[in-house]
Design a protein around this motif. Structure first.
Motif, PDB file in Angstrom:
ATOM      1  N   SER A  31       0.833  -1.206   0.000  1.00 22.51           N
ATOM      2  CA  SER A  31       0.000   0.000   0.000  1.00 22.51           C
ATOM      3  C   SER A  31       0.868   1.257   0.000  1.00 22.51           C
ATOM      4  CB  SER A  31      -0.940   0.009   1.195  1.00 22.51           C
ATOM      5  OG  SER A  31      -0.255   0.492   2.341  1.00 22.51           O
ATOM      6  N   GLY A  32       2.193   1.088   0.112  1.00 18.14           N
ATOM      7  CA  GLY A  32       3.091   2.234   0.042  1.00 18.14           C
ATOM      8  C   GLY A  32       3.621   2.702   1.383  1.00 18.14           C
ATOM      9  N   VAL A  33       3.381   1.942   2.448  1.00 17.75           N
ATOM     10  CA  VAL A  33       3.859   2.360   3.762  1.00 17.75           C
ATOM     11  C   VAL A  33       4.964   1.413   4.235  1.00 17.75           C
ATOM     12  CG1 VAL A  33       3.250   2.889   6.133  1.00 17.75           C
ATOM     13  CG2 VAL A  33       1.570   3.210   4.322  1.00 17.75           C
ATOM     14  N   LEU A  34       6.100   1.976   4.563  1.00 16.95           N
ATOM     15  CA  LEU A  34       7.230   1.189   5.059  1.00 16.95           C
ATOM     16  C   LEU A  34       7.208   1.245   6.585  1.00 16.95           C
ATOM     17  CD1 LEU A  34       9.926  -0.266   4.411  1.00 16.95           C
ATOM     18  CD2 LEU A  34      11.010   1.965   4.503  1.00 16.95           C
ATOM     19  N   ASN A  35       6.902   0.098   7.216  1.00 23.62           N
ATOM     20  CA  ASN A  35       6.856   0.065   8.672  1.00 23.62           C
ATOM     21  C   ASN A  35       8.073  -0.685   9.188  1.00 23.62           C
ATOM     22  OD1 ASN A  35       6.339  -0.156  11.351  1.00 23.62           O
ATOM     23  ND2 ASN A  35       4.315  -1.092  11.134  1.00 23.62           N
ATOM     24  N   PHE A  79      -1.119   6.545  12.740  1.00 21.79           N
ATOM     25  CA  PHE A  79      -1.590   7.899  13.065  1.00 21.79           C
ATOM     26  C   PHE A  79      -0.483   8.921  12.784  1.00 21.79           C
ATOM     27  CE2 PHE A  79      -1.626  11.351  16.212  1.00 21.79           C
ATOM     28  CZ  PHE A  79      -2.774  12.010  15.777  1.00 21.79           C
ATOM     29  N   VAL A  80       0.739   8.594  13.194  1.00 19.25           N
ATOM     30  CA  VAL A  80       1.835   9.558  13.035  1.00 19.25           C
ATOM     31  C   VAL A  80       2.221   9.730  11.567  1.00 19.25           C
ATOM     32  CG1 VAL A  80       4.211  10.119  13.687  1.00 19.25           C
ATOM     33  CG2 VAL A  80       2.677   9.077  15.351  1.00 19.25           C
ATOM     34  N   VAL A  81       2.327   8.613  10.828  1.00 19.69           N
ATOM     35  CA  VAL A  81       2.811   8.760   9.447  1.00 19.69           C
ATOM     36  C   VAL A  81       1.695   9.134   8.468  1.00 19.69           C
ATOM     37  CG1 VAL A  81       4.762   7.203   9.766  1.00 19.69           C
ATOM     38  CG2 VAL A  81       2.644   6.322   8.807  1.00 19.69           C
ATOM     39  N   LEU A  82       0.487   8.641   8.709  1.00 17.43           N
ATOM     40  CA  LEU A  82      -0.586   8.938   7.755  1.00 17.43           C
ATOM     41  C   LEU A  82      -1.333  10.208   8.147  1.00 17.43           C
ATOM     42  CD1 LEU A  82      -2.043   5.344   7.223  1.00 17.43           C
ATOM     43  CD2 LEU A  82      -0.432   6.585   5.784  1.00 17.43           C
ATOM     44  N   GLY A  83      -1.543  10.369   9.450  1.00 14.18           N
ATOM     45  CA  GLY A  83      -2.277  11.539   9.899  1.00 14.18           C
ATOM     46  C   GLY A  83      -1.407  12.785   9.927  1.00 14.18           C
ATOM     47  N   LEU A  84      -0.169  12.633  10.405  1.00 16.97           N
ATOM     48  CA  LEU A  84       0.695  13.805  10.566  1.00 16.97           C
ATOM     49  C   LEU A  84       1.776  13.877   9.487  1.00 16.97           C
ATOM     50  CD1 LEU A  84       1.133  13.505  14.435  1.00 16.97           C
ATOM     51  CD2 LEU A  84      -0.598  14.795  13.189  1.00 16.97           C
ATOM     52  N   HIS A  85       1.771  12.899   8.537  1.00 20.66           N
ATOM     53  CA  HIS A  85       2.720  12.877   7.418  1.00 20.66           C
ATOM     54  C   HIS A  85       4.169  12.888   7.879  1.00 20.66           C
ATOM     55  CE1 HIS A  85      -0.803  13.536   5.069  1.00 20.66           C
ATOM     56  NE2 HIS A  85      -1.042  14.672   5.669  1.00 20.66           N
ATOM     57  N   ALA A  86       4.441  12.200   8.976  1.00 18.59           N
ATOM     58  CA  ALA A  86       5.815  12.159   9.470  1.00 18.59           C
ATOM     59  C   ALA A  86       6.644  11.197   8.611  1.00 18.59           C
ATOM     60  CB  ALA A  86       5.834  11.690  10.918  1.00 18.59           C
ATOM     61  N   ASN A  87       7.944  11.303   8.731  1.00 19.88           N
ATOM     62  CA  ASN A  87       8.858  10.425   8.018  1.00 19.88           C
ATOM     63  C   ASN A  87       8.656   8.981   8.478  1.00 19.88           C
ATOM     64  OD1 ASN A  87      11.378   8.822   7.809  1.00 19.88           O
ATOM     65  ND2 ASN A  87      12.048  10.645   6.704  1.00 19.88           N
ATOM     66  N   GLN A  88       8.441   8.075   7.504  1.00 22.03           N
ATOM     67  CA  GLN A  88       8.075   6.702   7.863  1.00 22.03           C
ATOM     68  C   GLN A  88       9.239   5.930   8.468  1.00 22.03           C
ATOM     69  OE1 GLN A  88       6.190   4.878   4.476  1.00 22.03           O
ATOM     70  NE2 GLN A  88       4.619   6.448   4.369  1.00 22.03           N
ATOM     71  N   ILE A 294       7.634  -0.981  -5.301  1.00 22.02           N
ATOM     72  CA  ILE A 294       6.469  -0.150  -5.040  1.00 22.02           C
ATOM     73  C   ILE A 294       6.888   1.306  -5.190  1.00 22.02           C
ATOM     74  CG2 ILE A 294       4.802   0.524  -3.267  1.00 22.02           C
ATOM     75  CD1 ILE A 294       5.572  -2.580  -2.366  1.00 22.02           C
ATOM     76  N   ALA A 295       6.286   1.964  -6.176  1.00 22.80           N
ATOM     77  CA  ALA A 295       6.778   3.277  -6.567  1.00 22.80           C
ATOM     78  C   ALA A 295       6.684   4.309  -5.440  1.00 22.80           C
ATOM     79  CB  ALA A 295       6.009   3.763  -7.792  1.00 22.80           C
ATOM     80  N   SER A 296       5.638   4.255  -4.638  1.00 24.75           N
ATOM     81  CA  SER A 296       5.440   5.322  -3.655  1.00 24.75           C
ATOM     82  C   SER A 296       5.903   4.905  -2.262  1.00 24.75           C
ATOM     83  CB  SER A 296       3.962   5.713  -3.603  1.00 24.75           C
ATOM     84  OG  SER A 296       3.236   4.735  -2.897  1.00 24.75           O
ATOM     85  N   LEU A 297       6.661   3.786  -2.155  1.00 23.92           N
ATOM     86  CA  LEU A 297       7.013   3.252  -0.839  1.00 23.92           C
ATOM     87  C   LEU A 297       7.749   4.282   0.008  1.00 23.92           C
ATOM     88  CD1 LEU A 297       6.883   0.739   0.928  1.00 23.92           C
ATOM     89  CD2 LEU A 297       9.110   0.098   0.056  1.00 23.92           C
ATOM     90  N   GLY A 298       7.231   4.507   1.210  1.00 25.86           N
ATOM     91  CA  GLY A 298       7.897   5.407   2.144  1.00 25.86           C
ATOM     92  C   GLY A 298       7.561   6.876   1.946  1.00 25.86           C
ATOM     93  N   GLU A 299       6.830   7.199   0.889  1.00 28.51           N
ATOM     94  CA  GLU A 299       6.510   8.608   0.657  1.00 28.51           C
ATOM     95  C   GLU A 299       5.178   8.970   1.298  1.00 28.51           C
ATOM     96  OE1 GLU A 299       6.501   9.448  -3.506  1.00 28.51           O
ATOM     97  OE2 GLU A 299       8.563   8.754  -3.715  1.00 28.51           O
ATOM     98  N   PRO A 300       5.159  10.075   2.043  1.00 30.98           N
ATOM     99  CA  PRO A 300       3.884  10.501   2.611  1.00 30.98           C
ATOM    100  C   PRO A 300       2.944  10.932   1.495  1.00 30.98           C
ATOM    101  CG  PRO A 300       5.693  11.900   3.383  1.00 30.98           C
ATOM    102  CD  PRO A 300       6.256  10.986   2.351  1.00 30.98           C
ATOM    103  N   PHE A 301       1.659  10.747   1.713  1.00 29.92           N
ATOM    104  CA  PHE A 301       0.684  11.172   0.717  1.00 29.92           C
ATOM    105  C   PHE A 301      -0.163  12.300   1.273  1.00 29.92           C
ATOM    106  CE2 PHE A 301      -3.715  10.961  -0.823  1.00 29.92           C
ATOM    107  CZ  PHE A 301      -3.491  11.274  -2.145  1.00 29.92           C
ATOM    108  N   GLU A 302      -0.099  13.433   0.602  1.00 34.73           N
ATOM    109  CA  GLU A 302      -0.974  14.542   0.957  1.00 34.73           C
ATOM    110  C   GLU A 302      -1.700  14.964  -0.289  1.00 34.73           C
ATOM    111  OE1 GLU A 302       0.680  17.690   3.724  1.00 34.73           O
ATOM    112  OE2 GLU A 302       2.466  16.578   3.167  1.00 34.73           O
ATOM    113  N   LYS A 303      -2.970  15.298  -0.155  1.00 33.95           N
ATOM    114  CA  LYS A 303      -3.735  15.721  -1.332  1.00 33.95           C
ATOM    115  C   LYS A 303      -3.240  17.050  -1.843  1.00 33.95           C
ATOM    116  CE  LYS A 303      -8.108  13.404  -1.180  1.00 33.95           C
ATOM    117  NZ  LYS A 303      -9.503  13.506  -0.926  1.00 33.95           N
TER     118      LYS A 303
END
Lengths: 303, 475
Positions: A31-35, A79-88, A294-303
Motif C-alpha cells: 500500500s506504500g507504507v514502510l513500517n 496515526f503519526v505517518v498517515l495523519g501527521l505525514h511524518a517520516n516513515q 512499489i513506486a510510492s514506498l515510504g513517501e507521505p501522501f498529501e492531497k
C-alpha cells in the motif's frame, strides 16, 4: 535422525514467525507504507500473547490478544505517518524501540516462565515416509499458515481488493484522483501488518519456544522486513525466503549436534549473513526490483 | 449542451485545470454553484462526479503502470475482467481506440495510454467528457485520430470539454469556446468565426508576440558529435538507444523532435554525462574535439558544456535553496569559490545579474527557487547557464509548462546565443518551438534517431511521419 531430517522437520515451524510477520509487512508495503517497527511490534505481541496464555487464557486467546496489541501499536504508527505525514523510516524505528520497551516492561514479572506448547497435527500415512516424513508433523499454526499463504497470494493477485492495494502503492495521487480513499486503505494495510506481526510474536513465545525471555524475538522482525525485499514483494518468494531462513537457523543447531567445530556465535549469525548475501544478489537485478517494486514506498501522501 | 465540443482556452496558469478539477470534484469551490442538467449541484468527490455522468481524462495520466489495461479499467468499472476486456475491444473498434486489454500500461505508448484513459471514461457511459490538454503529448497524426474519436462521440450526444492552449486545434474541432485569463472569463465565442490571431489576443490580453525563424549564420567548428552510439536500457520502463548519430556545429541549433518516452530521457542523460557509458561506447561521443565518453558531468562542463535539464525542480534547481545558492551549483567556477570557501559577494552579484538580464520576476536573489513560477524559474536556470558563456548548450524541453511570454523570451535568448557562435542542442516535444528555433531537426522515435531535416525546407507532417516511425504504429 539425520541432520537433513532434522532440518526438514523443523524448518516450517522455524519459518512461521518470519513468514507471518513478513506477509503482514508485505501488505503494508504494497500500500506504500514502510513500517520498520516490525521487530518491536512482534516483541509486544510475544509478551502479550505469553502473558495471556500463562494467565490461563488459552492459546487461541493468546493469539487474539497478541495480534490485537500488535495492531494497536501499528495504529499509533499509522496515526503519526498517515495523519501527521511524518517520516516513515524515523517513525518506524521509534515505534520499534517503543515496542521492545513495552514488551520488556510487561514481561518483567514473567521472565523465564514457561507455558506448554500445543500438540502436533499429523498427516497420516505420509508422515512415515523416509527423509521428508517430518514435514507432515506440524502444529496447527503452521498448517494454518500454509493455508493462509496461498490465500493471501490469491487475494493480492486476483481480487479487486488486491488490485486496489497495488494501485494505491504505485500511484496514490492517481488512485485519489479516481476517487479512492488512499489514507484509509493505507491505514487498514498497516493495521493488518501489525496484526500479523503480533500473531507472529505470539507464536514465537507461546508455541515455538514456549517461554518468556526479554529480547526473545532476537532480530526476527528485522529479518521479516528484509524478507519482503528479498522476496521482491511477492508472496511465493517471501514464503521460500522464510523457509530458507528457518532451515539456515536450524542448520546451526544441526551442525553442532554433528560435532562440527564451528563457534556457536558464528553459526547463530548465519541467518543474518545469508540475508545480506541474498539481498545483495536480488538487488543486483535492478530490472526485477523495479518491475515489482512499489513506486510510492515510504513517501507521505498529501492531497 | 449535448453533443457540443466546448473548448476552454487559456495560457498556462490561467485557471483551466483548476476549473476542471472543480467540475470533476477533485477540489470544491469556495463559493458559487455548478449547474448540472438544469439543477444546482454540489460535486463533492470524483466518485460523485462519475455518478452524475462526468468523466475526465487527465493531462498527466492517472493510470497505474504496473497493472494491465483491463486491471486499470476494473478499478473504476464494476464487472469481471473477461467481460471488461470484451467491452474494451468493442468500444475500441467503435470509436477508433484500439488497445490490447491484457497489455501492461508501462509497455504502451503515450497515445495508447490516452486511449485507455478515454475508454475507461466511456465504459461508464458519460454525458460529459473532460479532456485536459489531450494533444500536448501526441504526434500530429495521433491528434487527428483523437479528433475523429471526439467527433464520433459528440454525434452520440456526449458533450465534451476540451482544454487547450493550441488555437488551431480548437478552431478545427470545437463548436464553442470559453476563453480564460488569470482566472476570469474574457470571451465566449464560436472559434471557427475568429482567426487564431484574434483568439490569441483574447487569451493573453495583448498582441501575440510574433517570432519568425532566424536567418542562419555561418556555422563554425563541430562542437558535439555522437557516432553510432547504442545503449541498452537497464530499467524495464526505459528505452534502449540504438545507433544514435548526430552532430552540432557552432552557430547552429539542432532540435530533437519526438514524443517523450521514446528515449529522450536516456539520450539526455548520455549527453550530460549522468549515464556512464560502457567502455566500448566511450569513443562514440565527442565535445569540442575531445572524447568525453569517460568524463562525468562536471568535467564536461569544464570543457565549455552547459546543460538545462528537463526537471526544473530537482535537477535544474534545488527547490529549497535560494537563487544565490542555486547559482553557485553550476557557476562555482566563475570565481565564487576560493580555497574551498564560498565567496558570497560574487555569488550574489551573479544571481542579481542573472535575474536582471533575464527578466526573472522574483522578490530577490534570496527567494527560494521552489517559490518561483515555472516560467520564471526556467528563465533563471537558462540565464545561469548562458552566463557561463558555454560553447555548447544542451536543453531538454526548455519551454515545457512555460507561458507564452516566457517561452518567447527564452527563444529570443537562444537565437541570440546561437548568433554569437554557440552550438545548441534542444530536445522538445513542442513542434511550434522547434520550428521557430532550430536550423536542423532529427526525430527520436523508439530509441532511434531519424536522418537530419533542414527546418526551413520541412513541413510538420514530415516530422510527424518520422515520429510514427517505420513500424506504422500511429501512436
Amino acid at each position: 535422525m539425520t541432520a537433513i531430517e532434522y532440518i526438514l522437520a523443523g524448518m516450517l515451524a522455524a519459518a512461521t514467525p518470519f513468514l507471518l510477520a513478513a506477509l503482514g509487512e508485505l501488505v503494508a508495503e504494497r500500500s506504500g507504507v514502510l513500517n520498520l517497527g516490525v521487530e518491536g511490534i512482534m516483541a509486544l505481541g510475544a509478551a502479550v500473547g505469553f502473558i495471556t496464555v500463562y494467565s490461563g487464557g488459552g492459546h487461541a486467546m493468546g493469539f487474539v490478544f497478541g495480534g490485537l496489541s500488535g495492531a494497536a501499536l501499528s495504529l499509533v504508527f499509522a496515526f503519526v505517518v498517515l495523519g501527521l505525514h511524518a517520516n516513515q523510516v524515523a517513525t518506524g524505528l521509534a515505534i520499534g524501540i517503543m515496542g521492545l520497551g513495552l514488551s520488556a516492561y510487561l514481561g518483567k514479572p514473567f521472565e523465564s516462565f514457561t507455558v506448554t506448547g500445543v500438540g502436533k497435527i499429523v498427516v497420516p500415512g505420509v508422515v512415515d515416509l523416509p527423509l521428508v516424513g517430518g514435514l507432515f508433523r506440524q502444529d496447527i499454526v503452521v498448517w494454518l499458515s500454509l493455508i493462509f499463504t496461498p490465500a493471501l497470494w490469491y487475494v493480492l493477485k486476483h481480487t479487486k481488493l488486491g488490485l486496489l492495494l497495488r494501485a494505491v502503492g504505485e500511484n496514490p495521487h492517481a488512485a485519489s484522483a479516481i476517487g479512492y480513499p488512499v489514507l484509509l486503505i493505507r491505514l487498514c494495510a498497516v493495521a493488518f501488518g501489525g496484526l500479523m506481526a503480533g500473531i507472529a510474536g505470539a507464536y514465537a513465545s507461546t508455541i515455538y519456544t514456549p517461554l518468556w525471555a526479554d529480547g526473545m524475538i532476537a532480530g526476527r522482525g528485522w529479518i521479516a522486513v528484509a524478507l519482503v525485499v528479498f522476496g521482491t514483494w511477492m508472496v511465493g518468494r517471501v514464503f521460500l525466503g522464510a523457509c530458507l531462513f528457518g532451515a539456515v537457523s536450524l542448520g546451526g543447531i544441526a551442525a553442532q549436534t554433528v560435532g562440527l567445530a564451528i563457534p556457536s556465535q558464528l553459526l547463530a549469525s548465519m541467518p543474518y549473513v545469508v540475508t545480506i548475501i541474498v539481498l545483495g544478489i536480488i538487488s543486483s537485478n535492478r530490472r526485477l526490483v523495479k518491475l515489482n517494486g512499489i513506486a510510492s514506498l515510504g513517501e507521505p501522501f498529501e492531497k | 449542451m449535448p453533443g457540443a465540443i466546448h473548448a476552454i482556452l487559456g495560457e498556462n496558469g490561467a485557471g483551466k485545470s483548476t476549473l476542471m478539477k472543480l467540475i470533476y470534484g477533485v477540489e470544491t469551490p469556495d463559493e458559487g454553484t455548478i449547474t448540472w442538467m438544469g439543477e444546482a449541484t454540489q460535486i463533492a468527490s470524483p466518485a460523485a462526479a462519475r455518478r452524475l455522468g462526468i468523466g475526465m481524462v487527465f493531462q498527466h495520466f492517472s493510470l497505474f503502470e504496473t497493472l494491465t489495461v483491463v486491471e486499470n479499467v476494473s478499478l473504476l468499472v464494476p464487472g469481471n475482467k473477461k467481460d471488461l476486456a470484451e467491452r474494451i475491444l468493442k468500444l475500441g473498434r467503435e470509436f477508433g481506440l484500439e488497445v490490447d486489454p491484457l497489455a501492461h500500461v508501462y509497455a504502451l505508448s503515450v497515445g495508447e495510454r490516452q486511449r485507455v484513459e478515454i475508454i475507461r471514461c466511456l465504459m461508464v457511459d458519460p454525458k460529459l467528457l473532460i479532456l485536459d490538454e489531450p494533444t500536448s503529448v501526441l504526434p500530429p497524426q495521433a491528434v487527428n485520430q483523437l479528433f475523429e474519436t471526439l467527433r464520433r462521440l459528440s454525434k452520440r450526444g456526449v458533450s465534451i470539454l476540451f482544454i487547450s492552449h493550441k488555437l488551431e486545434e480548437i478552431r478545427s474541432v470545437c463548436t464553442h469556446a470559453t476563453i480564460l485569463r488569470s482566472g476570469k472569463i474574457t470571451g465566449n465565442v464560436t472559434p471557427k468565426d475568429f482567426d487564431a490571431h484574434v483568439l490569441a489576443t483574447m487569451m493573453i490580453g495583448r498582441d501575440m508576440p510574433h517570432l519568425s525563424p532566424a536567418e542562419p549564420v555561418k556555422r563554425g567548428e563541430k562542437q558535439l558529435e555522437l557516432t553510432g552510439l547504442s545503449l541498452a536500457a537497464d530499467d524495464p520502463f526505459g528505452v534502449s538507444l540504438e545507433d544514435i548519430s548526430l552532430h552540432v556545429h557552432a552557430g547552429e541549433i539542432l532540435g530533437i523532435a519526438g514524443v517523450s518516452g521514446n528515449g529522450q530521457a536516456e539520450l539526455a542523460a548520455v549527453i550530460s554525462g549522468e549515464t556512464p557509458l560502457p567502455k566500448m561506447m566511450q569513443g562514440r561521443i565527442a565535445m569540442h574535439r575531445h572524447e568525453v565518453g569517460a568524463l562525468n558531468p562536471a568535467a564536461r562542463r569544464k570543457l565549455g558544456f552547459a546543460f538545462v535539464p528537463e526537471d526544473r525542480l530537482g535537477q535544474g534547481a534545488v527547490p529549497e535553496l535560494s537563487l544565490v545558492k542555486n547559482a553557485i551549483l553550476t557557476a562555482y567556477l566563475q570565481g565564487m569559490v576560493q580555497r574551498g570557501m564560498i565567496r558570497r559577494g560574487r555569488a550574489e552579484t551573479f544571481a542579481r545579474d542573472c535575474i536582471a538580464e533575464n527578466d526573472v520576476r522574483t522578490p530577490g536573489p534570496e527567494a527560494e527557487a521552489g517559490s518561483l513560477s515555472g516560467g520564471n524559474l526556467q528563465k533563471f536556470i537558462i540565464g545561469r547557464e548562458l552566463m557561463l558563456e558555454p560553447k555548447l548548450l544542451f536543453l531538454n524541453q526548455p519551454t515545457w509548462g512555460v507561458d507564452i511570454g516566457a517561452a518567447t523570451a527564452i527563444r529570443r535568448r537562444l537565437i541570440a546565443l546561437r548568433n554569437a557562435g554557440c552550438a545548441i542542442l534542444v530536445i522538445s516535444e513542442d513542434m511550434e518551438d522547434l520550428f521557430a528555433l532550430t536550423d536542423y531537426m532529427q526525430v527520436l522515435s523508439k530509441g532511434r534517431l531519424s536522418a537530419r531535416f533542414t527546418t526551413s525546407e520541412t513541413a510538420p507532417e514530415d516530422i510527424g511521419r518520422a515520429m510514427i516511425g517505420a513500424s506504422g504504429d500511429a501512436a
